[in-house]
Write an enzyme that holds these catalytic residues in place. Structure first.
Site, PDB file in Angstrom:
ATOM      1  N   CYS A 135      59.353  -6.686  39.797  1.00 18.55           N
ATOM      2  CA  CYS A 135      59.412  -5.258  40.089  1.00 18.55           C
ATOM      3  C   CYS A 135      58.326  -4.870  41.089  1.00 18.55           C
ATOM      4  O   CYS A 135      58.593  -4.181  42.082  1.00 18.55           O
ATOM      5  CB  CYS A 135      59.293  -4.448  38.806  1.00 18.55           C
ATOM      6  SG  CYS A 135      60.732  -4.623  37.712  1.00 18.55           S
ATOM      7  N   HIS A 159      60.651   2.457  36.701  1.00 18.17           N
ATOM      8  CA  HIS A 159      60.916   1.545  35.587  1.00 18.17           C
ATOM      9  C   HIS A 159      61.671   2.284  34.483  1.00 18.17           C
ATOM     10  O   HIS A 159      61.383   3.462  34.213  1.00 18.17           O
ATOM     11  CB  HIS A 159      59.612   1.005  35.005  1.00 18.17           C
ATOM     12  CG  HIS A 159      59.200  -0.308  35.582  1.00 18.17           C
ATOM     13  ND1 HIS A 159      57.988  -0.509  36.217  1.00 18.17           N
ATOM     14  CD2 HIS A 159      59.837  -1.508  35.615  1.00 18.17           C
ATOM     15  CE1 HIS A 159      57.899  -1.770  36.603  1.00 18.17           C
ATOM     16  NE2 HIS A 159      59.002  -2.394  36.247  1.00 18.17           N
TER      17      HIS A 159
END
Length: 208
Positions: A135, A159
């Site tokens: 990420c 997220h």
């Protein structure tokens, strides 16, 4: 949602990924599925940006264990993988971009995005760390691309928690995919409507 590109990750090791499932429920946005692979994720991102020429790019990933939707503030130039990616790669203490800056800030109005998610009833907060796995790798790569190649794009990373189906036998936080999609819709709408460099002046820091 014209001019918006939202990306999600494919499942890692066959485990579902609500980032991909949720972005498909955001009305009108262009979407791209990215591999859970160092390097490969950025290659697919670059291709999607070239294809769609968006004004706003929001990359989405899963943060298992977090109870709410978290809008990331900063990406760091570091790959330090605790587990291998889908191709078996596990970089340790390597830069995302060799010679790149230590970090980039998101150009999304992060606090306004958090407020917009809360306004539609979805818990959200500002996050100060996107980790050091895929990420953050994608987030940093996106911001480096914006800084060096696409300065008119506004971009950042969000997220999302586990979906309930992923944690049926575990006592960990989760959030239904349609609820996540509500938050993402509010976030990208806000990113389109707030002027570049503008944001709300709200408390969003952390003590640790």
């Amino acid at each position: 949602m014209k001019g918006v590109l939202i990306t999600g990750f494919e499942p890692l090791d066959g485990v579902g990924n609500p980032s991909w499932e949720a972005i498909g429920l955001v009305p009108g946005a262009r979407t791209a599925l990215l591999p859970c692979a160092f390097g490969g994720a950025l290659e697919h991102l670059h291709a999607a940006v070239a294809e769609h020429d968006p004004a706003v790019v929001v990359c989405v990933g899963q943060a298992g264990g977090r109870p709410d939707v978290t809008v990331e503030r900063v990406a760091v130039n570091l790959d330090d993988a605790r587990i291998p990616d889908s191709a078996g790669r596990r970089p340790i203490d390597e830069p995302v971009v060799r010679g790149g800056p230590a970090a980039y800030f998101s150009t999304l109005p992060v606090k306004a995005c958090v407020a917009a998610s809360r306004a539609v009833g979805v818990p959200a907060s500002v996050s100060q760390s996107a980790g050091t796995f895929l990420c953050n790798h994608l987030f940093y790569g996106l911001m480096h691309m914006i800084a060096t190649e696409r300065p008119t794009i506004r971009g950042g990373f969000v997220h999302v928690p586990f979906s309930p189906e992923q944690v049926l036998d575990e006592a960990v936080p989760s959030m239904p995919v349609p609820v996540v999609a509500q938050a993402l819709t509010a976030i990208v709408t806000t990113a389109l409507s707030v002027s570049l460099g503008g944001d709300l002046r709200l408390i969003g820091g952390s003590l640790h």
